[in-house]
Design a protein around this motif. Structure first.
Motif, short mmCIF file in Angstrom:
data_model
loop_
_atom_site.label_atom_id
_atom_site.label_comp_id
_atom_site.label_asym_id
_atom_site.label_seq_id
_atom_site.Cartn_x
_atom_site.Cartn_y
_atom_site.Cartn_z
N ARG A 146 0.81 -1.30 -0.14
CA ARG A 146 -0.12 -0.14 -0.03
C ARG A 146 0.77 1.46 0.15
O ARG A 146 0.46 2.24 -0.90
N GLU A 155 -6.51 -1.54 -2.15
CA GLU A 155 -6.04 -2.08 -1.27
C GLU A 155 -7.06 -3.08 -0.95
O GLU A 155 -6.63 -4.57 -0.62
N HIS A 177 -2.80 -2.29 7.33
CA HIS A 177 -2.56 -2.25 6.01
C HIS A 177 -1.55 -3.61 5.92
O HIS A 177 -0.53 -3.74 6.50
#
Ligand code: HEM
Length: 505
Positions: free
Chosen positions: A175, A316, A495
């Motif tokens: 990311r 994502e 993430h």
């Protein structure tokens, strides 16, 4: 806090309670309001329902109260709509009546009380801003002008990941690199500029200020001052920080981007044939006197907020679902190899020839909708909806996530299954041709950025799957896809670290 102030606040609170009880009694007699939990004076339903009115909590209320219900959050009325028919009514049939936006004390600061486009009420100013922004941002010509830039950016991501030995062993937080790519995709359009790497000091500053702005605006921390105006003085500290961040941010846009571009433009002759970037068009509108410099800065602000993170969250989510569904990832890779040939890098025109890629994108936007309640709508005047009265200036939320995830409307909606968009839902598009599926909204206030977001998603996911096998990190069988929501966003909580094993061609 001094005692005199506390005394005054308590007295004001007491008077407000009495007034609220009287007003509420009078109003409920005059109006047929949507179903609602029983409110208490001053606080309304706020103490019962809490702050976090995310798409899942609002879905639970819809199951109890129906497809339209009312929550009274202190002095604010919140009307939530949860059926395709009512969504159509709000966004299409009564699109003008419900075409305004609510702001709150924090959004008033960040948008200069609606001098922008995204958070302004429906009317002359909005129409002008949307018109001025269309040519430089939202046409197919823009896609054709900038798609080579986007292809170049994802190409650089692929190269960087290939060069990073960690990527194929312990994994990397992909990311972070993709965030730089999204900034570059949008800053190329806006200013014909890019940032060389994640350490570029200007990029670091910009990302930090945008992050602060998002955190401050999306937080639930300031709700009390918004719902109960007499408590607003307690928000003084919070609002001061908001003002500082807003000023530093707009100053950064001005000093490092706008003024730079103006300098560059002044050195060129006016009849130059060089391609204009978006800000040149916007500055033309300023020179013609259609908008002022603040409006120009708020356009830059809006693009930073509306375009970069939303698309990044969707990328994502798409990657996370592909990692957690290796069979779908493999099927997508096979489609890319079969249609384009092994190793032939996908470009924007190819995305139209790849139905499975399109289906993966649609399914990502369905299950993991980045703006699950759309951007709140608002009616300036008293209105009727679904047989009920909606009082003027209500915040109207369309639970678009539930429309696209309601098992009464979709087959096994909790499953990530792109095939649905090639089989039973093959006619459904992301542009709002079906009121069960509105990831970009529909109608007057729908997302104009869809024209850019879909090709960027296609090129990005396509290139990653073509060039890498995407896997969870060692010792993990799948990625954690817990969600985190804000006032109106939905992103992945953690993430993820992802292993990207280069394919050998
Ligand atoms: C996957 C990426 C994106 C998603 C899921 C998304 C979604 C949305 C949604 C749901 C709305 C509100 C619709 C409504 O209230 O009815 C919206 C509004 C908006 N979006 Fe996007 N968006 C994305 C990307 C972009 C991009 C790339 C841009 C700009 C380049 C953009 C610019 C805007 C603007 C300016 C508005 C406000 C429109 C208005 O109020 O008139 N969005 N978007």
């Amino acid at each position: 806090m001094d005692l005199l102030f506390l005394e005054k606040a308590l007295l004001a609170l007491f008077c407000a309670i009495i007034l609220a009880v009287i007003v509420s009694r009078l109003r409920s007699k005059r109006f047929k309001l949507p179903p609602s939990p029983i409110p208490v004076p001053v606080f309304g339903n706020w103490l019962q329902v809490g702050d976090d009115l995310n798409h899942r909590n609002l879905t639970a209320f819809a199951k109890k109260l129906g497809d339209i219900f009312l929550l009274r959050m202190g002095q604010r009325n919140l009307v939530v709509v949860s059926s395709p028919d009512l969504a159509k009514e709000v966004l299409h049939t009564q699109g003008v009546e419900f075409g305004s936006r609510t702001r709150n004390v924090v959004f008033d600061i960040f948008t200069g009380k609606g001098q922008d486009m995204v958070f302004t009420v429906y009317g002359e100013h909005w129409r002008k801003m949307r018109r001025i922004m269309t040519v430089p941002f939202f046409t197919n010509k823009v896609v054709q002008q900038y798609r080579h830039g986007w292809e170049d950016e994802i190409g650089r991501v692929v190269d960087d990941v290939m060069k990073n030995p960690k990527a194929s062993t312990v994994g990397i937080v992909l990311r972070k690199r993709l965030q730089l790519m999204m900034y570059n995709n949008m800053y190329r359009i806006m200013f014909d500029r890019r940032f060389e790497n994640e350490e570029d000091p200007l990029f670091v500053k910009l990302r930090a200020l945008n992050g602060e702005r998002s955190r401050l605006a999306q937080s639930f921390e300031y709700n009390y001052g918004d719902f109960i105006p007499i408590l607003r003085p307690f928000l003084r500290g919070y609002l001061k920080i908001c003002k500082e961040v807003k000023e530093r941010r707009l100053q950064l846009f001005k000093d490092y981007f706008l003024d730079e571009r103006k300098k560059l433009a002044s050195t060129k002759s006016s009849d130059t044939n060089e391609l204009k970037c978006a800000i040149d068009h916007i500055l033309d509108a300023q020179h013609k006197g259609e908008i002022n410099e603040d409006n120009v800065l708020y356009i830059v602000e809006n693009i930073n907020v509306a375009a970069i993170e939303t698309t990044l969250w969707s990328i994502e989510w798409g990657i996370a679902e592909l990692v957690n569904h290796p069979e779908i990832q493999e099927k997508l890779r096979n489609e890319l190899d079969a249609v384009l040939g092994r190793g032939v890098q996908i470009t924007e025109p190819d995305t139209h020839k790849l139905p499975y890629l399109q289906a993966v994108i649609k399914e990502t936007l369905r299950l993991r909708m980045a703006i699950p309640l759309l951007v709140p709508h608002m009616n300036l005047h008293d209105a009727k909806l679904g047989g009920y009265d909606v009082l003027a200036e209500s915040k109207v939320l369309v639970n678009a996530w539930w429309l696209a995830n309601n098992p009464a409307q979709w087959k096994n909606p909790e499953e990530f299954r792109p095939e649905r968009f090639l089989e039973e839902e093959s006619k459904v598009e992301a542009n709002g041709n079906d009121f069960r599926y509105l990831p970009f909204g529909v109608g007057r206030r729908s997302c104009p950025g869809i024209i850019l977001a879909l090709p960027i998603l296609g090129i990005t996911l396509g290139r990653l799957v073509q060039n890498f096998e995407l896997l969870p990190p060692p010792g993990q069988s799948r990625l954690d896809t817990s969600e985190k929501g804000g006032q109106f966003s939905l992103h992945i909580l953690k993430h993820s670290t992802i292993v990207a094993k280069p394919r050998v061609f």
